[in-house]
Design a protein around this motif. Structure first.
Motif, PDB file in Angstrom:
ATOM      1  N   ALA A 123       0.849  -1.193   0.000  1.00  0.00           N
ATOM      2  CA  ALA A 123       0.000   0.000   0.000  1.00  0.00           C
ATOM      3  C   ALA A 123       0.881   1.238   0.000  1.00  0.00           C
ATOM      4  O   ALA A 123       2.003   1.222   0.512  1.00  0.00           O
ATOM      5  CB  ALA A 123      -0.931   0.016   1.212  1.00  0.00           C
ATOM      6  N   LEU A 124       0.353   2.304  -0.565  1.00  0.00           N
ATOM      7  CA  LEU A 124       1.060   3.579  -0.639  1.00  0.00           C
ATOM      8  C   LEU A 124       0.247   4.679   0.018  1.00  0.00           C
ATOM      9  O   LEU A 124      -0.901   4.907  -0.353  1.00  0.00           O
ATOM     10  CB  LEU A 124       1.312   3.960  -2.100  1.00  0.00           C
ATOM     11  N   LYS A 125       0.847   5.328   1.015  1.00  0.00           N
ATOM     12  CA  LYS A 125       0.341   6.602   1.503  1.00  0.00           C
ATOM     13  C   LYS A 125       1.239   7.668   0.892  1.00  0.00           C
ATOM     14  O   LYS A 125       2.384   7.843   1.290  1.00  0.00           O
ATOM     15  CB  LYS A 125       0.379   6.695   3.023  1.00  0.00           C
ATOM     16  N   ALA A 126       0.728   8.340  -0.117  1.00  0.00           N
ATOM     17  CA  ALA A 126       1.528   9.329  -0.825  1.00  0.00           C
ATOM     18  C   ALA A 126       1.651  10.609   0.006  1.00  0.00           C
ATOM     19  O   ALA A 126       1.003  10.768   1.045  1.00  0.00           O
ATOM     20  CB  ALA A 126       0.902   9.627  -2.183  1.00  0.00           C
ATOM     21  N   THR A 127       2.488  11.519  -0.455  1.00  0.00           N
ATOM     22  CA  THR A 127       2.609  12.827   0.182  1.00  0.00           C
ATOM     23  C   THR A 127       1.224  13.447   0.340  1.00  0.00           C
ATOM     24  O   THR A 127       0.392  13.379  -0.564  1.00  0.00           O
ATOM     25  CB  THR A 127       3.469  13.752  -0.688  1.00  0.00           C
ATOM     26  N   HIS A 128       0.988  14.042   1.500  1.00  0.00           N
ATOM     27  CA  HIS A 128      -0.327  14.620   1.749  1.00  0.00           C
ATOM     28  C   HIS A 128      -0.709  15.604   0.640  1.00  0.00           C
ATOM     29  O   HIS A 128       0.059  16.489   0.285  1.00  0.00           O
ATOM     30  CB  HIS A 128      -0.359  15.350   3.085  1.00  0.00           C
ATOM     31  N   GLY A 129      -1.896  15.424   0.095  1.00  0.00           N
ATOM     32  CA  GLY A 129      -2.388  16.290  -0.963  1.00  0.00           C
ATOM     33  C   GLY A 129      -2.070  15.810  -2.362  1.00  0.00           C
ATOM     34  O   GLY A 129      -2.648  16.323  -3.325  1.00  0.00           O
ATOM     35  N   SER A 130      -1.187  14.830  -2.511  1.00  0.00           N
ATOM     36  CA  SER A 130      -0.854  14.348  -3.856  1.00  0.00           C
ATOM     37  C   SER A 130      -2.061  13.717  -4.544  1.00  0.00           C
ATOM     38  O   SER A 130      -2.230  13.821  -5.760  1.00  0.00           O
ATOM     39  CB  SER A 130       0.284  13.322  -3.791  1.00  0.00           C
ATOM     40  N   ILE A 131      -2.878  13.031  -3.748  1.00  0.00           N
ATOM     41  CA  ILE A 131      -4.080  12.387  -4.279  1.00  0.00           C
ATOM     42  C   ILE A 131      -5.287  13.057  -3.619  1.00  0.00           C
ATOM     43  O   ILE A 131      -5.405  13.046  -2.396  1.00  0.00           O
ATOM     44  CB  ILE A 131      -4.082  10.875  -3.984  1.00  0.00           C
ATOM     45  N   PRO A 132      -6.188  13.649  -4.385  1.00  0.00           N
ATOM     46  CA  PRO A 132      -7.300  14.411  -3.797  1.00  0.00           C
ATOM     47  C   PRO A 132      -8.234  13.535  -2.958  1.00  0.00           C
ATOM     48  O   PRO A 132      -8.502  12.378  -3.288  1.00  0.00           O
ATOM     49  CB  PRO A 132      -8.037  14.965  -5.019  1.00  0.00           C
ATOM     50  N   MET A 133      -8.742  14.139  -1.885  1.00  0.00           N
ATOM     51  CA  MET A 133      -9.703  13.476  -1.004  1.00  0.00           C
ATOM     52  C   MET A 133     -11.150  13.816  -1.363  1.00  0.00           C
ATOM     53  O   MET A 133     -12.070  13.437  -0.641  1.00  0.00           O
ATOM     54  CB  MET A 133      -9.449  13.895   0.444  1.00  0.00           C
ATOM     55  N   THR A 134     -11.383  14.487  -2.451  1.00  0.00           N
ATOM     56  CA  THR A 134     -12.727  14.896  -2.845  1.00  0.00           C
ATOM     57  C   THR A 134     -13.661  13.692  -2.935  1.00  0.00           C
ATOM     58  O   THR A 134     -13.344  12.686  -3.569  1.00  0.00           O
ATOM     59  CB  THR A 134     -12.687  15.614  -4.208  1.00  0.00           C
ATOM     60  N   GLY A 135     -14.820  13.811  -2.288  1.00  0.00           N
ATOM     61  CA  GLY A 135     -15.809  12.737  -2.334  1.00  0.00           C
ATOM     62  C   GLY A 135     -15.573  11.653  -1.317  1.00  0.00           C
ATOM     63  O   GLY A 135     -16.130  10.548  -1.441  1.00  0.00           O
ATOM     64  N   ILE A 136     -14.785  11.935  -0.284  1.00  0.00           N
ATOM     65  CA  ILE A 136     -14.488  10.956   0.761  1.00  0.00           C
ATOM     66  C   ILE A 136     -14.852  11.564   2.106  1.00  0.00           C
ATOM     67  O   ILE A 136     -14.536  12.719   2.383  1.00  0.00           O
ATOM     68  CB  ILE A 136     -13.004  10.546   0.740  1.00  0.00           C
ATOM     69  N   TRP A 137     -15.518  10.771   2.939  1.00  0.00           N
ATOM     70  CA  TRP A 137     -15.982  11.246   4.247  1.00  0.00           C
ATOM     71  C   TRP A 137     -15.448  10.312   5.322  1.00  0.00           C
ATOM     72  O   TRP A 137     -15.368   9.105   5.095  1.00  0.00           O
ATOM     73  CB  TRP A 137     -17.512  11.253   4.249  1.00  0.00           C
ATOM     74  N   PRO A 138     -15.106  10.791   6.500  1.00  0.00           N
ATOM     75  CA  PRO A 138     -15.115  12.193   6.916  1.00  0.00           C
ATOM     76  C   PRO A 138     -13.873  12.923   6.426  1.00  0.00           C
ATOM     77  O   PRO A 138     -12.850  12.302   6.163  1.00  0.00           O
ATOM     78  CB  PRO A 138     -15.124  12.103   8.444  1.00  0.00           C
ATOM     79  N   ARG A 139     -13.976  14.226   6.328  1.00  0.00           N
ATOM     80  CA  ARG A 139     -12.840  15.033   5.921  1.00  0.00           C
ATOM     81  C   ARG A 139     -12.118  15.650   7.110  1.00  0.00           C
ATOM     82  O   ARG A 139     -11.013  16.161   6.963  1.00  0.00           O
ATOM     83  CB  ARG A 139     -13.299  16.150   4.970  1.00  0.00           C
ATOM     84  N   ALA A 140     -12.723  15.632   8.267  1.00  0.00           N
ATOM     85  CA  ALA A 140     -12.066  16.191   9.454  1.00  0.00           C
ATOM     86  C   ALA A 140     -11.299  15.082  10.163  1.00  0.00           C
ATOM     87  O   ALA A 140     -11.843  13.998  10.378  1.00  0.00           O
ATOM     88  CB  ALA A 140     -13.108  16.793  10.391  1.00  0.00           C
ATOM     89  N   PRO A 141     -10.049  15.322  10.527  1.00  0.00           N
ATOM     90  CA  PRO A 141      -9.228  16.494  10.247  1.00  0.00           C
ATOM     91  C   PRO A 141      -8.548  16.389   8.874  1.00  0.00           C
ATOM     92  O   PRO A 141      -7.717  15.512   8.653  1.00  0.00           O
ATOM     93  CB  PRO A 141      -8.197  16.484  11.378  1.00  0.00           C
ATOM     94  N   ARG A 142      -8.889  17.277   7.984  1.00  0.00           N
ATOM     95  CA  ARG A 142      -8.471  17.190   6.587  1.00  0.00           C
ATOM     96  C   ARG A 142      -6.961  17.109   6.416  1.00  0.00           C
ATOM     97  O   ARG A 142      -6.465  16.431   5.519  1.00  0.00           O
ATOM     98  CB  ARG A 142      -8.972  18.413   5.812  1.00  0.00           C
TER      99      ARG A 142
END
Length: 475
Positions: free
Chosen positions: A197-216
């Motif tokens: 699995a890959l956790k890319a650099t924060h913001g590299s892959i958009p979170m649009t359409g995913i819940w919850p967003r807090a804490p974004r």
């Protein structure tokens, strides 16, 4: 492990890259591929309970994909390849119920950006995977769809937030999936099931359409698969701003990796303890073995210490940050709902001690020091090898774990992964070992910001040198 994967493996254990190649070459049809995975779901999901919703349009999409191949149309890199998505990720016209009776029957009108991008690349969504209520716990269990089991041992857990996805991929129900990661959930749960699995650099892959967003600022969405080349392919499709997620603002093809690194000698540090809490000896051995393998390949490798990790325990101040930021959204979600619709996990989170404003500011300053500490580290090194988890596995519905025989809170599971969520650094979870009891062991490859190409390359080298012979659970 892609070098070990056999072309004679069943269709459902071929990786996404291989399936796309077979489809392009007309050696297999998208219909055959999708049907093989749907049949696999029917065969094993009753035991694992990873898939919570099956798409009733997947076969029609596969027929359309087959027609496109026969017409000679231009094909996307994932043309005809099935994929799954965690049930917190919006999927148009397909249930997205977030692991809660509160959202029972919820069907979005549009796809999350990540789902849309995989579809645009030719992927075929075949189902949604289980999760804890609202994505918030270390086990995938909820009142709506029940508990997910680890396909390596049904008495064990595949992990929390993205546990359904990790179990589905490990059991051959999907070659490629989308999970989310707030503190551990793509990397740690890949480790529990022996996938990557890959956790890319924060913001590299958009979170649009995913819940919850807090804490974004701590949330990530990332690919989960069985081979590193599939992560590389998926990342190439998923990365880049979408004009909606304000954290996803980097230019599409920014890569801070060190360029063409096929034959380049890299500077790599490795760390087990101190700074990450107690770690099971078998995991420490696996990390050291991974470091030695990289040294044998010609890299400059040495054991390191990172002072900022030792001065303050990252997990302690992370909890103070994200709990304070997340609770308002959780309270809003359950407001006015009957008590019987709210599972114990949400109640446990809401009962957690409140963070005072003074503690919150202090935690924020600690987080800044952690970023600075890693910035200094990456002035000297290209990558860092660490454990993913402090223990090899854990059972269901537990409150403690015992790395090195020490009884610790279950939250310690996140000790080696959470520094990357605080800092936004990228990390890959890749298998490099098998425990004495036959369970997979993963290591984590950490890179500097936007250096995904470097860590994926290192992970692919580890994958290629791995001596693990049992790649799939015998479910």
């Amino acid at each position: 492990m892609n070098t070990q994967q056999s072309k004679t493996d069943p269709v459902y254990y071929q990786d996404a890259t291989r399936l796309a190649e077979l489809i392009r070459n007309r050696e297999i049809s998208p219909v055959e591929v999708v049907k093989a995975h749907l049949d696999r779901i029917e065969a094993v999901n009753a035991k694992v309970n990873a898939i919570v919703t099956i798409s009733d349009t997947a076969l029609n999409a596969a027929r359309a994909a087959e027609a496109a191949v026969l017409r000679g149309d231009a094909l996307g890199p994932l043309h005809g390849v099935p994929f799954t998505a965690k049930d917190s990720i919006d999927t148009a016209k397909l249930l997205t119920q977030r692991g809660s009776p509160i959202f029972k029957g919820r069907t979005p009108d549009t796809d999350a950006t990540t789902v849309a991008r995989l579809k645009n690349a030719g992927g075929i969504l075949i189902g949604k995977t289980n999760l804890p209520e609202f994505s918030y716990w270390i086990e995938s269990n909820n009142l709506l769809s029940g508990r997910t089991n680890n396909p390596w041992d049904l008495q064990l857990s595949p992990g929390g937030s993205s546990g359904g996805e990790s179990a589905a991929v490990a059991a051959g129900m999907s070659p490629l999936g989308l999970g989310t990661d707030l503190a551990i959930s793509v990397r740690g749960h890949a480790a529990l099931t022996g996938i990557v699995a890959l956790k890319a650099t924060h913001g590299s892959i958009p979170m649009t359409g995913i819940w919850p967003r807090a804490p974004r600022r701590f949330w990530h969405v990332g690919p989960m698969a069985r081979t590193i080349r599939d992560l590389q392919l998926a990342y190439s499709v998923l990365a880049g701003p979408d004009g909606q997620d304000g954290f996803s603002s980097s230019t599409l093809h920014v890569d801070a990796g060190i360029g063409n690194i096929t034959n380049k000698k890299l500077r790599i540090g490795w760390l087990v303890e101190p700074g990450l809490g107690p770690i099971d000896p078998e995991i420490g051995i696996a990390v050291a073995a991974a470091a030695d393998a990289l040294k044998q390949l010609g890299h400059s490798v040495e054991q390191v210490r990172i002072p900022v990790l030792e001065e303050e325990f990252a997990l302690d101040y992370y909890v103070k940050l994200h709990m304070m930021e997340m609770k308002p959204a959780m309270r809003a979600a359950i407001a006015g709902q009957p008590d019987e619709l709210v599972f114990k996990y949400v109640n446990a989170v809401l009962a957690y001690a409140e963070t005072t404003f003074e503690d919150y500011i202090a935690a924020e300053q600690s987080a800044e020091r952690l970023r600075d500490g890693f910035a200094a580290y990456f002035q000297q090194y290209d990558a860092l090898i660490t454990p993913v988890l402090p223990v090899i596995s854990h059972g269901h519905d537990i409150e403690t774990i015992e790395p090195k025989g020490q009884k610790e809170s279950i939250f310690l599971l996140q000790s080696a992964t959470v520094p990357l969520n605080i800092t936004g650094l990228p990390g890959v979870s890749v298998r490099f070992g098998t425990s004495k009891t036959g369970l997979p062991i993963n290591v984590q490859v950490v890179g500097s910001w936007l250096a995904e190409s470097t860590i994926l390359h290192i992970a692919s080298q580890l994958e290629a040198t791995s001596t693990d012979t049992v790649l799939y659970p015998s479910i």
